[in-house]
Design a protein around this motif. Structure first.
Motif, PDB file in Angstrom:
ATOM      1  N   THR A  64       0.824  -1.211   0.000  1.00 31.37           N
ATOM      2  CA  THR A  64       0.000   0.000   0.000  1.00 31.37           C
ATOM      3  C   THR A  64       0.855   1.257   0.000  1.00 31.37           C
ATOM      4  O   THR A  64       0.639   2.179  -0.801  1.00 31.37           O
ATOM      5  CB  THR A  64      -0.932   0.007   1.227  1.00 31.37           C
ATOM      6  OG1 THR A  64      -1.734  -1.183   1.217  1.00 31.37           O
ATOM      7  CG2 THR A  64      -1.840   1.221   1.217  1.00 31.37           C
ATOM      8  N   PHE A  65       1.830   1.305   0.904  1.00 28.39           N
ATOM      9  CA  PHE A  65       2.703   2.472   0.989  1.00 28.39           C
ATOM     10  C   PHE A  65       3.547   2.615  -0.272  1.00 28.39           C
ATOM     11  O   PHE A  65       3.761   3.726  -0.769  1.00 28.39           O
ATOM     12  CB  PHE A  65       3.604   2.343   2.216  1.00 28.39           C
ATOM     13  CG  PHE A  65       4.508   3.527   2.420  1.00 28.39           C
ATOM     14  CD1 PHE A  65       3.983   4.774   2.749  1.00 28.39           C
ATOM     15  CD2 PHE A  65       5.881   3.397   2.279  1.00 28.39           C
ATOM     16  CE1 PHE A  65       4.811   5.873   2.936  1.00 28.39           C
ATOM     17  CE2 PHE A  65       6.718   4.485   2.465  1.00 28.39           C
ATOM     18  CZ  PHE A  65       6.188   5.727   2.795  1.00 28.39           C
ATOM     19  N   GLY A  66       3.993   1.482  -0.830  1.00 25.43           N
ATOM     20  CA  GLY A  66       4.786   1.523  -2.051  1.00 25.43           C
ATOM     21  C   GLY A  66       4.006   2.078  -3.226  1.00 25.43           C
ATOM     22  O   GLY A  66       4.536   2.855  -4.028  1.00 25.43           O
ATOM     23  N   GLY A  86      10.711  -2.808  -9.297  1.00 23.94           N
ATOM     24  CA  GLY A  86       9.872  -3.544  -8.358  1.00 23.94           C
ATOM     25  C   GLY A  86      10.321  -4.983  -8.186  1.00 23.94           C
ATOM     26  O   GLY A  86      10.432  -5.489  -7.061  1.00 23.94           O
ATOM     27  N   ILE A  87      10.600  -5.666  -9.294  1.00 25.85           N
ATOM     28  CA  ILE A  87      11.021  -7.065  -9.208  1.00 25.85           C
ATOM     29  C   ILE A  87      12.354  -7.193  -8.483  1.00 25.85           C
ATOM     30  O   ILE A  87      12.534  -8.050  -7.615  1.00 25.85           O
ATOM     31  CB  ILE A  87      11.102  -7.693 -10.610  1.00 25.85           C
ATOM     32  CG1 ILE A  87       9.717  -7.738 -11.270  1.00 25.85           C
ATOM     33  CG2 ILE A  87      11.683  -9.105 -10.526  1.00 25.85           C
ATOM     34  CD1 ILE A  87       9.736  -8.195 -12.709  1.00 25.85           C
ATOM     35  N   ALA A 119       4.784  -3.473  -5.039  1.00 27.25           N
ATOM     36  CA  ALA A 119       3.875  -2.336  -5.211  1.00 27.25           C
ATOM     37  C   ALA A 119       3.712  -1.853  -6.645  1.00 27.25           C
ATOM     38  O   ALA A 119       2.583  -1.671  -7.123  1.00 27.25           O
ATOM     39  CB  ALA A 119       4.312  -1.186  -4.303  1.00 27.25           C
ATOM     40  N   PRO A 120       4.793  -1.591  -7.402  1.00 31.17           N
ATOM     41  CA  PRO A 120       4.596  -0.990  -8.725  1.00 31.17           C
ATOM     42  C   PRO A 120       4.267  -1.975  -9.836  1.00 31.17           C
ATOM     43  O   PRO A 120       3.898  -1.544 -10.936  1.00 31.17           O
ATOM     44  CB  PRO A 120       5.953  -0.323  -8.998  1.00 31.17           C
ATOM     45  CG  PRO A 120       6.931  -1.176  -8.273  1.00 31.17           C
ATOM     46  CD  PRO A 120       6.219  -1.662  -7.041  1.00 31.17           C
ATOM     47  N   ILE A 121       4.385  -3.261  -9.586  1.00 27.90           N
ATOM     48  CA  ILE A 121       4.333  -4.225 -10.691  1.00 27.90           C
ATOM     49  C   ILE A 121       2.930  -4.326 -11.279  1.00 27.90           C
ATOM     50  O   ILE A 121       2.743  -4.168 -12.504  1.00 27.90           O
ATOM     51  CB  ILE A 121       4.834  -5.600 -10.217  1.00 27.90           C
ATOM     52  CG1 ILE A 121       6.282  -5.490  -9.738  1.00 27.90           C
ATOM     53  CG2 ILE A 121       4.729  -6.617 -11.358  1.00 27.90           C
ATOM     54  CD1 ILE A 121       6.821  -6.763  -9.099  1.00 27.90           C
ATOM     55  N   TYR A 122       1.946  -4.587 -10.445  1.00 26.47           N
ATOM     56  CA  TYR A 122       0.568  -4.777 -10.930  1.00 26.47           C
ATOM     57  C   TYR A 122       0.070  -3.562 -11.713  1.00 26.47           C
ATOM     58  O   TYR A 122      -0.353  -3.703 -12.877  1.00 26.47           O
ATOM     59  CB  TYR A 122      -0.331  -5.088  -9.742  1.00 26.47           C
ATOM     60  CG  TYR A 122      -1.742  -5.484 -10.077  1.00 26.47           C
ATOM     61  CD1 TYR A 122      -2.156  -6.801  -9.960  1.00 26.47           C
ATOM     62  CD2 TYR A 122      -2.684  -4.541 -10.486  1.00 26.47           C
ATOM     63  CE1 TYR A 122      -3.460  -7.172 -10.238  1.00 26.47           C
ATOM     64  CE2 TYR A 122      -3.988  -4.892 -10.776  1.00 26.47           C
ATOM     65  CZ  TYR A 122      -4.373  -6.211 -10.651  1.00 26.47           C
ATOM     66  OH  TYR A 122      -5.661  -6.568 -10.942  1.00 26.47           O
ATOM     67  N   PRO A 123       0.093  -2.352 -11.136  1.00 22.16           N
ATOM     68  CA  PRO A 123      -0.428  -1.208 -11.896  1.00 22.16           C
ATOM     69  C   PRO A 123       0.390  -0.882 -13.136  1.00 22.16           C
ATOM     70  O   PRO A 123      -0.170  -0.435 -14.145  1.00 22.16           O
ATOM     71  CB  PRO A 123      -0.390  -0.049 -10.882  1.00 22.16           C
ATOM     72  CG  PRO A 123       0.572  -0.475  -9.843  1.00 22.16           C
ATOM     73  CD  PRO A 123       0.491  -1.964  -9.770  1.00 22.16           C
TER      74      PRO A 123
END
Length: 204
Positions: A64-66, A86-87, A119-123
């Motif tokens: 969430t914070f990421g 992210g990975i 955090a950044p991977i999905y979006p």
């Protein structure tokens, strides 16, 4: 309006199988990491159940914070860099969890780092879909990505449960690392495939 793609047509687009596996790997990693963190910390590390539960919840807080932080840098870095960073961040967190030392703070902090990496991977994968495959194809391909995500979420955490039961729960970081490496390889291949396809379009 463009004609809707069938599943067979969408999968035949160059790069679509790669993004499907990438998304599968991400959702498998996220769910497995979150669901089995407490069991790993308690059974292997001997951490109290209360502490393990709180740090397992911090994994999701890290996500969430990421994602909140990613909103400030996503436009500057771009989707591909965000996915790569992210990975690699998740890999760093998994290695912290896997350190064979008695000082448990590394494992506890490692879970938070894994969450930040996720955090950044999905979006970013979703946001990159129109640029990678064309706006006219993005709706169908995002649907396929969601299907891949559900497969990873549904089957991969129970698979690790079988591994933990019949082999050893200490394989938790190894399992997560394998999923992260799978993601990294598929996403980098996707970047090269999309770059070649765009170069061919410009040349034509």
């Amino acid at each position: 309006p463009a004609k809707a793609l069938s599943l067979r047509q969408a999968v035949r687009i160059k790069g679509v199988p790669l993004v499907m596996v990438t998304f599968f790997g991400y959702c498998a990693l996220e769910q497995t990491a979150g669901l089995w963190a407490s069991s790993y910390l308690v059974q292997l590390r001997g951490i109290s159940e209360e502490t393990a539960a709180s740090f397992a919840s911090l994994f999701f807080l890290g996500i969430t914070f990421g994602r909140f932080l990613c909103g400030f840098v996503a436009e500057r870095l771009g989707d591909r860099r965000m996915i790569r960073i992210g990975i690699l961040t998740a890999v760093a967190g998994i290695l912290l969890v896997a350190l064979p030392i008695s000082y448990d703070a590394f494992a506890l902090v490692g879970l938070i780092v894994v969450g930040l990496g996720c955090a950044p991977i999905y979006p970013s994968v979703i946001h990159a879909t129109p640029a990678n495959f064309g706006k006219e194809n993005s709706q169908a391909i995002i649907g396929i990505q969601m299907a891949s995500a559900y497969v990873g979420t549904t089957f991969m955490p129970p698979l690790f449960g079988l591994i933990a039961t019949h082999i050893h729960i200490g394989l938790y970081p190894v399992y997560l690392l394998a999923l992260a490496v799978l993601m990294l390889c598929m996403s980098e291949r996707l970047n090269r495939t999309v770059a070649k396809a765009h170069a061919a379009e410009k040349a034509a």
